[in-house]
Design a protein around this motif. Structure first.
Motif, PDB file in Angstrom:
ATOM      1  N   GLU A   1       0.842  -1.210   0.000  1.00 56.64           N
ATOM      2  CA  GLU A   1       0.000   0.000   0.000  1.00 56.64           C
ATOM      3  C   GLU A   1       0.880   1.264   0.000  1.00 56.64           C
ATOM      4  O   GLU A   1       0.597   2.231  -0.671  1.00 56.64           O
ATOM      5  CB  GLU A   1      -0.913  -0.011   1.234  1.00 56.64           C
ATOM      6  CG  GLU A   1      -1.883   1.167   1.228  1.00 56.64           C
ATOM      7  CD  GLU A   1      -2.784   1.212   2.468  1.00 56.64           C
ATOM      8  OE1 GLU A   1      -2.736   0.278   3.290  1.00 56.64           O
ATOM      9  OE2 GLU A   1      -3.518   2.220   2.589  1.00 56.64           O
ATOM     10  N   PHE A   2       1.962   1.227   0.798  1.00 53.07           N
ATOM     11  CA  PHE A   2       2.864   2.384   0.904  1.00 53.07           C
ATOM     12  C   PHE A   2       4.252   1.999   0.389  1.00 53.07           C
ATOM     13  O   PHE A   2       4.757   0.919   0.719  1.00 53.07           O
ATOM     14  CB  PHE A   2       3.007   2.822   2.367  1.00 53.07           C
ATOM     15  CG  PHE A   2       1.700   3.157   3.027  1.00 53.07           C
ATOM     16  CD1 PHE A   2       1.062   4.362   2.770  1.00 53.07           C
ATOM     17  CD2 PHE A   2       1.108   2.252   3.907  1.00 53.07           C
ATOM     18  CE1 PHE A   2      -0.142   4.669   3.384  1.00 53.07           C
ATOM     19  CE2 PHE A   2      -0.093   2.546   4.521  1.00 53.07           C
ATOM     20  CZ  PHE A   2      -0.726   3.759   4.258  1.00 53.07           C
ATOM     21  N   ALA A   3       4.864   2.918  -0.354  1.00 56.17           N
ATOM     22  CA  ALA A   3       6.197   2.643  -0.903  1.00 56.17           C
ATOM     23  C   ALA A   3       7.221   2.382   0.213  1.00 56.17           C
ATOM     24  O   ALA A   3       8.110   1.545   0.075  1.00 56.17           O
ATOM     25  CB  ALA A   3       6.650   3.812  -1.770  1.00 56.17           C
ATOM     26  N   PHE A   4       7.060   3.068   1.352  1.00 56.05           N
ATOM     27  CA  PHE A   4       8.076   2.921   2.411  1.00 56.05           C
ATOM     28  C   PHE A   4       8.155   1.506   2.975  1.00 56.05           C
ATOM     29  O   PHE A   4       9.154   1.120   3.557  1.00 56.05           O
ATOM     30  CB  PHE A   4       7.859   3.934   3.538  1.00 56.05           C
ATOM     31  CG  PHE A   4       6.548   3.813   4.280  1.00 56.05           C
ATOM     32  CD1 PHE A   4       6.303   2.754   5.134  1.00 56.05           C
ATOM     33  CD2 PHE A   4       5.568   4.790   4.138  1.00 56.05           C
ATOM     34  CE1 PHE A   4       5.099   2.646   5.832  1.00 56.05           C
ATOM     35  CE2 PHE A   4       4.352   4.701   4.824  1.00 56.05           C
ATOM     36  CZ  PHE A   4       4.116   3.615   5.669  1.00 56.05           C
ATOM     37  N   GLU A   5       7.098   0.734   2.783  1.00 53.63           N
ATOM     38  CA  GLU A   5       7.064  -0.616   3.357  1.00 53.63           C
ATOM     39  C   GLU A   5       8.188  -1.517   2.849  1.00 53.63           C
ATOM     40  O   GLU A   5       8.581  -2.452   3.532  1.00 53.63           O
ATOM     41  CB  GLU A   5       5.725  -1.293   3.036  1.00 53.63           C
ATOM     42  CG  GLU A   5       4.542  -0.676   3.711  1.00 53.63           C
ATOM     43  CD  GLU A   5       3.293  -1.508   3.444  1.00 53.63           C
ATOM     44  OE1 GLU A   5       3.222  -2.653   3.924  1.00 53.63           O
ATOM     45  OE2 GLU A   5       2.406  -0.997   2.737  1.00 53.63           O
ATOM     46  N   VAL A   6       8.641  -1.241   1.633  1.00 54.70           N
ATOM     47  CA  VAL A   6       9.620  -2.147   1.025  1.00 54.70           C
ATOM     48  C   VAL A   6      10.981  -1.484   0.848  1.00 54.70           C
ATOM     49  O   VAL A   6      11.865  -2.030   0.203  1.00 54.70           O
ATOM     50  CB  VAL A   6       9.099  -2.687  -0.323  1.00 54.70           C
ATOM     51  CG1 VAL A   6       7.857  -3.539  -0.074  1.00 54.70           C
ATOM     52  CG2 VAL A   6       8.777  -1.561  -1.299  1.00 54.70           C
ATOM     53  N   GLU A   7      11.150  -0.299   1.430  1.00 50.81           N
ATOM     54  CA  GLU A   7      12.450   0.372   1.339  1.00 50.81           C
ATOM     55  C   GLU A   7      13.456  -0.321   2.243  1.00 50.81           C
ATOM     56  O   GLU A   7      13.215  -0.482   3.440  1.00 50.81           O
ATOM     57  CB  GLU A   7      12.348   1.847   1.744  1.00 50.81           C
ATOM     58  CG  GLU A   7      11.596   2.737   0.762  1.00 50.81           C
ATOM     59  CD  GLU A   7      12.202   2.771  -0.635  1.00 50.81           C
ATOM     60  OE1 GLU A   7      13.435   2.619  -0.771  1.00 50.81           O
ATOM     61  OE2 GLU A   7      11.428   2.952  -1.597  1.00 50.81           O
ATOM     62  N   GLY A   8      14.575  -0.713   1.658  1.00 50.02           N
ATOM     63  CA  GLY A   8      15.658  -1.302   2.438  1.00 50.02           C
ATOM     64  C   GLY A   8      16.656  -0.220   2.815  1.00 50.02           C
ATOM     65  O   GLY A   8      16.713   0.829   2.184  1.00 50.02           O
ATOM     66  N   VAL A   9      17.421  -0.484   3.855  1.00 48.36           N
ATOM     67  CA  VAL A   9      18.394   0.493   4.334  1.00 48.36           C
ATOM     68  C   VAL A   9      19.798  -0.065   4.145  1.00 48.36           C
ATOM     69  O   VAL A   9      20.121  -1.132   4.667  1.00 48.36           O
ATOM     70  CB  VAL A   9      18.149   0.820   5.826  1.00 48.36           C
ATOM     71  CG1 VAL A   9      19.294   1.643   6.395  1.00 48.36           C
ATOM     72  CG2 VAL A   9      16.822   1.535   6.005  1.00 48.36           C
ATOM     73  N   ASN A  10      20.605   0.644   3.378  1.00 46.41           N
ATOM     74  CA  ASN A  10      21.990   0.225   3.188  1.00 46.41           C
ATOM     75  C   ASN A  10      22.985   1.243   3.714  1.00 46.41           C
ATOM     76  O   ASN A  10      24.145   0.928   3.908  1.00 46.41           O
ATOM     77  CB  ASN A  10      22.271  -0.012   1.699  1.00 46.41           C
ATOM     78  CG  ASN A  10      21.419  -1.144   1.155  1.00 46.41           C
ATOM     79  OD1 ASN A  10      21.398  -2.238   1.698  1.00 46.41           O
ATOM     80  ND2 ASN A  10      20.671  -0.853   0.110  1.00 46.41           N
ATOM     81  N   SER A  11      22.512   2.487   3.914  1.00 41.40           N
ATOM     82  CA  SER A  11      23.426   3.538   4.356  1.00 41.40           C
ATOM     83  C   SER A  11      22.702   4.414   5.372  1.00 41.40           C
ATOM     84  O   SER A  11      21.479   4.365   5.503  1.00 41.40           O
ATOM     85  CB  SER A  11      23.827   4.409   3.159  1.00 41.40           C
ATOM     86  OG  SER A  11      22.675   5.073   2.658  1.00 41.40           O
ATOM     87  N   ARG A  12      23.477   5.232   6.072  1.00 39.56           N
ATOM     88  CA  ARG A  12      22.852   6.128   7.059  1.00 39.56           C
ATOM     89  C   ARG A  12      21.983   7.161   6.364  1.00 39.56           C
ATOM     90  O   ARG A  12      21.000   7.631   6.930  1.00 39.56           O
ATOM     91  CB  ARG A  12      23.927   6.811   7.896  1.00 39.56           C
ATOM     92  CG  ARG A  12      24.684   5.793   8.726  1.00 39.56           C
ATOM     93  CD  ARG A  12      25.436   6.459   9.844  1.00 39.56           C
ATOM     94  NE  ARG A  12      26.500   5.592  10.301  1.00 39.56           N
ATOM     95  CZ  ARG A  12      26.690   5.262  11.581  1.00 39.56           C
ATOM     96  NH1 ARG A  12      25.893   5.712  12.514  1.00 39.56           N
ATOM     97  NH2 ARG A  12      27.689   4.480  11.924  1.00 39.56           N
ATOM     98  N   SER A  13      22.363   7.507   5.150  1.00 37.18           N
ATOM     99  CA  SER A  13      21.557   8.465   4.410  1.00 37.18           C
ATOM    100  C   SER A  13      20.175   7.862   4.104  1.00 37.18           C
ATOM    101  O   SER A  13      19.148   8.522   4.286  1.00 37.18           O
ATOM    102  CB  SER A  13      22.316   8.850   3.138  1.00 37.18           C
ATOM    103  OG  SER A  13      21.429   9.367   2.205  1.00 37.18           O
ATOM    104  N   GLN A  14      20.149   6.596   3.674  1.00 32.35           N
ATOM    105  CA  GLN A  14      18.856   5.947   3.416  1.00 32.35           C
ATOM    106  C   GLN A  14      18.054   5.793   4.704  1.00 32.35           C
ATOM    107  O   GLN A  14      16.831   5.936   4.707  1.00 32.35           O
ATOM    108  CB  GLN A  14      19.068   4.569   2.783  1.00 32.35           C
ATOM    109  CG  GLN A  14      19.487   4.655   1.330  1.00 32.35           C
ATOM    110  CD  GLN A  14      19.877   3.297   0.760  1.00 32.35           C
ATOM    111  OE1 GLN A  14      20.043   2.323   1.501  1.00 32.35           O
ATOM    112  NE2 GLN A  14      20.039   3.245  -0.545  1.00 32.35           N
ATOM    113  N   LEU A  15      18.753   5.530   5.803  1.00 34.31           N
ATOM    114  CA  LEU A  15      18.065   5.393   7.090  1.00 34.31           C
ATOM    115  C   LEU A  15      17.411   6.724   7.485  1.00 34.31           C
ATOM    116  O   LEU A  15      16.249   6.760   7.913  1.00 34.31           O
ATOM    117  CB  LEU A  15      19.071   4.945   8.161  1.00 34.31           C
ATOM    118  CG  LEU A  15      18.527   4.740   9.577  1.00 34.31           C
ATOM    119  CD1 LEU A  15      17.421   3.697   9.608  1.00 34.31           C
ATOM    120  CD2 LEU A  15      19.650   4.341  10.541  1.00 34.31           C
ATOM    121  N   ALA A  16      18.174   7.809   7.320  1.00 42.66           N
ATOM    122  CA  ALA A  16      17.645   9.137   7.672  1.00 42.66           C
ATOM    123  C   ALA A  16      16.448   9.496   6.782  1.00 42.66           C
ATOM    124  O   ALA A  16      15.460  10.056   7.257  1.00 42.66           O
ATOM    125  CB  ALA A  16      18.744  10.186   7.538  1.00 42.66           C
TER     126      ALA A  16
END
Ligand code: UD1
Ligand code: CA
Length: 457
Positions: free
Chosen positions: A217-232
């Protein structure tokens, strides 16, 4: 059901001694988000964690939070298929297996429920997403009838395949007996020399197993984190989502981009929250409350129509209705503020009960105290609760008046309606209704101020 959570990767790009899956998002390690979402699913399932790098820190986290999981070790990271291979002996063959990732923290329970429904009766269910920019992801290959034939990884894709915008999120559910069969057939004959979990999709297609897809339903559900920038970035997206939920519920946020929720936040409608506030742990806010800018509220409950003014810090406390706290107040754990009480600027209250309508408006420390109703605590009052070894309580009964700059050396009691003169150091109980004062007698003497020496050349 079986659940496998892949979390063996090192997370090199985090540049951190902390394993990637323990980096917090909204105040909770990413892996904690995944494990809590599994709890919401409500199955009696003990997820299988595949661990490699940073195993001991992850185990400590699991033990501390008392999650029940089984652990499979993948000492060398030879690909996602190889990771699942390590978990196979722990999976019961008669059920469905769901595969999740420790670094994809925001997958929602509803999406997983839908995916599991698709995987019923031996079907293969994949969560896919259509992305504007699919670079880096495995692409979903469909035939002319739009049936899935397989997944091709970015590094193995030809230029035509790279145009495909439907990508593999990695989250799948399928029959465990099939999974075991396919995983054992995997070969590392690809550009990265890895065992690709994604290759099982091709095997399923060849066997004629129905392959079904679902978008989150939401794009954020499948976002993976590989870097601190992606985490932020993911943190901001998540906070925006939480803020929108509050707005929908009837909470006024002066700026929805400037609020941070790190935990379980229960907020009634017609609450107004100014900018820069942080809510941590379990916080409950009743209707009509106003919270000024830059407040931090942790593990606390705030009653109807109470005002929390700017820069207040509240932890482990209960504040009842129509109280006024702050600006610059600090309520520490074990504090209970009754209705209509006022706690003003630079007042610290710890492990104390402040009764109905009582006031401590300026520059005071009230620790380990039981304060009755309608008490007035003057500026600069200190409860001396600690003798260097033990803590002692102070009792201040109803309608007492504590003059400014008083020290109450605990254990000590101020009786009902007593008045304490300003500057008193109270070491014995003060009787009810009387004025008690301890103060050196004031005297005046003749006095010449010293003059500055005038040097002569
Ligand atoms: C994988 C998928 C790709 C998908 C993408 C989504 C494969 C082969 N590719 O690619 O189709 O679009 O995820 O983000 O599956 N892991 C282990 N052990 C290993 C390797 C990986 O536990 O030996 C874990 C990692 O910690 C990580 C996850 O598996 O959590 C994914 O691994 P990663 O290397 O990031 O896969 P991608 O190349 O991104
Ligand atoms: Ca990845």
């Amino acid at each position: 059901m079986n659940i496998v959570i892949l979390a063996a990767g090192q997370g090199k790009r985090m540049n951190s001694a902390l394993p990637k899956v323990l980096h917090p998002l909204a105040g909770k390690p990413m892996l904690g988000h995944v494990l809590d979402t599994i709890k919401i699913l409500g199955y009696e399932v003990c997820p299988c964690l595949v661990l490699g790098h940073g195993q001991s820190a992850v185990r400590d986290f699991i033990d501390q939070r008392q999650y029940s999981v089984s652990i499979a070790r993948q000492e060398e990271q030879k690909g996602t298929g190889h990771a699942v291979l390590q978990a196979l002996p722990l999976l019961s063959s008669s059920e469905t297996t769901l595969i999740l990732y420790g670094d994809v923290p925001l997958i929602q329970a509803q999406t997983l429920e839908s995916l599991l429904r698709l995987a019923q009766n031996g079907a293969f269910a994949i969560l896919t997403q259509v992305r504007q920019d699919p670079t880096g992801y495995g692409r979903i290959i469909r035939n002319l009838n739009a049936e899935i034939e397989g997944i091709i990884e970015e590094k193995d894709a030809n230029s035509e395949q790279k145009q495909i915008r439907e990508i593999n999120t990695g989250i799948i559910a399928c029959a465990t007996k099939d999974l075991k069969n396919w995983i054992q057939q995997l070969q590392p004959n690809n550009a990265q020399g890895e065992y690709y979990l994604t290759d099982i999709v091709g095997l399923a297609a060849k066997e004629g197993v129905p392959i079904r897809t679902l978008h989150p339903e939401f794009a954020f559900e499948v976002e993976g984190v590989n870097s601190r920038s992606q985490l932020a970035q993911l943190e901001r997206v998540w906070q925006e989502h939480l803020a929108n939920q509050l707005l929908t519920q009837g909470v006024t946020l002066i700026d929805p981009a400037r609020i941070d929720i790190r935990g379980h936040f229960q907020c009634a409608n017609d609450v107004t929250i100014d900018v820069g506030c942080i809510f941590e742990g379990t916080v409950e806010i009743a209707t009509g409350v106003t919270i000024g800018p830059y407040c931090v509220i942790k593990d606390s409950k705030i009653g109807v129509q109470t005002q929390i003014k700017a820069f207040s810090h509240i932890e482990g406390s209960v504040v009842k209705e129509m109280a006024i706290i702050g600006p610059y107040a600090r309520l520490r754990p074990g504090t209970h503020i009754d209705s209509h009480a006022h706690i003003g600027n630079f007042v610290e209250v710890k492990n104390s009960h402040i009764g109905l309508g009582s006031k401590a408006n300026h520059l005071s420390y009230v620790g380990d105290a039981d304060v009755g109703q309608r008490v007035n605590i003057g500026a600069g009052t200190i409860t001396c609760n600690y003798d260097g070894v033990n803590k002692h309580r102070t009792t201040i009964e109803d309608d007492a008046f504590i003059g400014s700059d008083t020290q109450l050396v605990a254990p000590v009691t101020v009786g009902k309606g007593a008045t304490i003169g300003a500057g008193t150091t109270l070491t014995k109980n003060a009787p009810a209704e009387k004025l008690t004062i301890s103060r050196a007698k004031q005297l005046s003497v003749d006095w010449q101020r010293p003059q500055k020496n005038k040097s002569k050349d």
